[in-house]
Design a protein around this motif. Structure first.
Motif, PDB file in Angstrom:
ATOM      1  N   GLY A 234       0.746  -1.123  -0.051  1.00  0.00           N
ATOM      2  CA  GLY A 234      -0.101   0.085  -0.245  1.00  0.00           C
ATOM      3  C   GLY A 234       0.664   1.281  -0.101  1.00  0.00           C
ATOM      4  O   GLY A 234       1.917   1.306   0.307  1.00  0.00           O
ATOM      5  N   ALA A 235       0.215   2.377  -0.184  1.00  0.00           N
ATOM      6  CA  ALA A 235       0.553   3.665  -0.248  1.00  0.00           C
ATOM      7  C   ALA A 235       2.118   3.957  -0.462  1.00  0.00           C
ATOM      8  O   ALA A 235       2.527   4.350   0.431  1.00  0.00           O
ATOM      9  N   GLY A 236       2.536   3.563  -1.593  1.00  0.00           N
ATOM     10  CA  GLY A 236       3.834   4.143  -2.078  1.00  0.00           C
ATOM     11  C   GLY A 236       4.060   5.537  -2.179  1.00  0.00           C
ATOM     12  O   GLY A 236       3.098   6.226  -2.806  1.00  0.00           O
ATOM     13  N   VAL A 237       5.141   5.863  -1.524  1.00  0.00           N
ATOM     14  CA  VAL A 237       5.289   7.397  -1.933  1.00  0.00           C
ATOM     15  C   VAL A 237       5.722   7.554  -3.234  1.00  0.00           C
ATOM     16  O   VAL A 237       6.355   6.947  -4.108  1.00  0.00           O
ATOM     17  N   ILE A 238       5.282   8.960  -3.896  1.00  0.00           N
ATOM     18  CA  ILE A 238       5.538   9.369  -5.029  1.00  0.00           C
ATOM     19  C   ILE A 238       6.178  10.661  -5.005  1.00  0.00           C
ATOM     20  O   ILE A 238       5.825  11.520  -4.222  1.00  0.00           O
ATOM     21  N   ALA A 239       6.770  11.128  -6.118  1.00  0.00           N
ATOM     22  CA  ALA A 239       7.371  12.487  -6.022  1.00  0.00           C
ATOM     23  C   ALA A 239       6.333  13.271  -6.796  1.00  0.00           C
ATOM     24  O   ALA A 239       5.368  12.799  -7.589  1.00  0.00           O
ATOM     25  N   PHE A 240       6.624  14.631  -6.833  1.00  0.00           N
ATOM     26  CA  PHE A 240       5.805  15.729  -7.246  1.00  0.00           C
ATOM     27  C   PHE A 240       5.658  15.341  -8.745  1.00  0.00           C
ATOM     28  O   PHE A 240       4.599  15.549  -9.366  1.00  0.00           O
ATOM     29  N   ASP A 241       6.711  15.156  -9.652  1.00  0.00           N
ATOM     30  CA  ASP A 241       6.584  14.915 -10.941  1.00  0.00           C
ATOM     31  C   ASP A 241       5.776  13.931 -11.393  1.00  0.00           C
ATOM     32  O   ASP A 241       5.345  13.647 -12.579  1.00  0.00           O
ATOM     33  N   ASP A 242       5.580  12.852 -10.374  1.00  0.00           N
ATOM     34  CA  ASP A 242       5.021  11.796 -10.916  1.00  0.00           C
ATOM     35  C   ASP A 242       3.356  11.802 -10.967  1.00  0.00           C
ATOM     36  O   ASP A 242       2.784  11.322 -11.644  1.00  0.00           O
ATOM     37  N   LEU A 243       3.088  12.931 -10.396  1.00  0.00           N
ATOM     38  CA  LEU A 243       1.510  13.433 -10.554  1.00  0.00           C
ATOM     39  C   LEU A 243       1.176  13.910 -11.886  1.00  0.00           C
ATOM     40  O   LEU A 243      -0.096  13.732 -12.354  1.00  0.00           O
ATOM     41  N   ALA A 244       2.167  14.396 -12.884  1.00  0.00           N
ATOM     42  CA  ALA A 244       1.804  14.631 -14.235  1.00  0.00           C
ATOM     43  C   ALA A 244       1.332  13.397 -14.926  1.00  0.00           C
ATOM     44  O   ALA A 244       0.365  13.344 -16.039  1.00  0.00           O
ATOM     45  N   THR A 245       1.780  12.260 -14.794  1.00  0.00           N
ATOM     46  CA  THR A 245       1.787  11.073 -15.211  1.00  0.00           C
ATOM     47  C   THR A 245       0.628  10.275 -14.669  1.00  0.00           C
ATOM     48  O   THR A 245       0.420   9.301 -15.290  1.00  0.00           O
ATOM     49  N   LEU A 246       0.198  10.307 -13.739  1.00  0.00           N
ATOM     50  CA  LEU A 246      -1.006   9.905 -13.072  1.00  0.00           C
ATOM     51  C   LEU A 246      -2.347   9.892 -13.754  1.00  0.00           C
ATOM     52  O   LEU A 246      -2.584  10.894 -14.402  1.00  0.00           O
ATOM     53  N   PRO A 247      -2.948   8.648 -14.274  1.00  0.00           N
ATOM     54  CA  PRO A 247      -4.261   8.813 -14.879  1.00  0.00           C
ATOM     55  C   PRO A 247      -5.293   9.304 -14.148  1.00  0.00           C
ATOM     56  O   PRO A 247      -5.252   9.429 -12.886  1.00  0.00           O
ATOM     57  N   ASN A 248      -6.278  10.003 -14.594  1.00  0.00           N
ATOM     58  CA  ASN A 248      -7.595  10.197 -14.262  1.00  0.00           C
ATOM     59  C   ASN A 248      -8.001   9.232 -13.383  1.00  0.00           C
ATOM     60  O   ASN A 248      -8.318   8.062 -13.914  1.00  0.00           O
ATOM     61  N   GLY A 249      -8.701   9.357 -12.377  1.00  0.00           N
ATOM     62  CA  GLY A 249      -9.415   8.272 -11.259  1.00  0.00           C
ATOM     63  C   GLY A 249      -8.321   8.062 -10.098  1.00  0.00           C
ATOM     64  O   GLY A 249      -8.880   7.392  -9.321  1.00  0.00           O
ATOM     65  N   ALA A 250      -7.092   8.162 -10.638  1.00  0.00           N
ATOM     66  CA  ALA A 250      -6.096   7.584  -9.373  1.00  0.00           C
ATOM     67  C   ALA A 250      -6.238   8.594  -8.345  1.00  0.00           C
ATOM     68  O   ALA A 250      -6.341   9.792  -8.520  1.00  0.00           O
ATOM     69  N   MET A 251      -5.994   7.908  -7.049  1.00  0.00           N
ATOM     70  CA  MET A 251      -6.025   8.591  -5.810  1.00  0.00           C
ATOM     71  C   MET A 251      -4.817   8.702  -5.011  1.00  0.00           C
ATOM     72  O   MET A 251      -4.103   7.729  -5.130  1.00  0.00           O
ATOM     73  N   ILE A 252      -4.523   9.975  -4.522  1.00  0.00           N
ATOM     74  CA  ILE A 252      -3.478  10.046  -3.765  1.00  0.00           C
ATOM     75  C   ILE A 252      -3.749  10.581  -2.438  1.00  0.00           C
ATOM     76  O   ILE A 252      -4.763  10.828  -2.153  1.00  0.00           O
TER      77      ILE A 252
END
Length: 211
Positions: free
Chosen positions: A129-147
């Protein structure tokens, strides 16, 4: 009196009055029918998300059958690690399975048990669960993904982040507003990959109410 059967994007089950738009379960009964209180987090690896009405069936919620759980919407159910039910949502299940097959370059469409095995290792409640992501990763996340942004859940939609609560989504924020914040991915990575491949999860109506 509200029951403890409302699921948040982390997969935690709460006692709240708002019910949401989808029902589901975690593979069986996880409550005591006498007290209607939870005694475990899941019964099996088969976590599904269902429609609230199907063929006129009537249920005694939190009775002697499986534990009925409720979600704000499909986006929330996916974040918690639930996939479409193969019975009441047959078309959605087949579409999800097919897109999963394409996303992972598989020769054959996976069976429910195969996908459940993977998801069980990725869910916040049952897996890493809940893997840490970087700010730049937000740009590539698809619609519907939750953070989770500083511990609070947000759903990505059209380049913005929608704050989540049990009643719906509130005023969105821009990705730029999260710079320097602690970010984690709630939606299981495999499901996020399926979203990228073309499965479009359904949002609660508050996500498109002009905000």
């Amino acid at each position: 009196m509200p029951l403890q059967n409302r699921v948040d994007p982390f997969g935690t089950i709460h006692i709240v009055e708002a019910r949401g738009t989808m029902m589901g379960n975690r593979g069986g009964r996880v409550h005591d029918p006498a007290t209607k209180t939870l005694n475990k987090r899941f019964a099996s690896k088969r976590w599904i998300a269902c429609v609230c009405e199907f063929r006129g069936r009537q249920r005694n919620v939190m009775g002697h059958s499986y534990t009925e759980l409720f979600f704000l919407d499909e986006v929330t159910a996916f974040a918690a690690g639930h996939r479409p039910c193969a019975e009441c949502r047959r078309a959605d299940f087949k579409r999800f399975s097919q897109v999963w097959c394409e996303a992972f370059g598989m020769t054959d469409v996976p069976k429910a048990d195969d996908m459940d095995e993977v998801l069980h290792r990725e869910r916040c409640v049952s897996g890493i669960g809940a893997g840490v992501i970087a700010f730049d990763d937000l740009a590539t996340l698809p619609n519907g993904a939750m953070i989770a942004l500083e511990g609070l859940p947000y759903a990505k939609k059209s380049g913005q982040l929608l704050p989540w609560n049990f009643h719906g989504y509130s005023t969105p924020i821009e990705r730029s507003e999260t710079h320097g914040a602690h970010l984690t991915l709630l939606t299981p990575p495999s499901i996020s990959k399926v979203f990228k491949q073309g499965y479009h999860p359904t949002f609660h109506h508050s996500a498109t109410s002009g905000r």
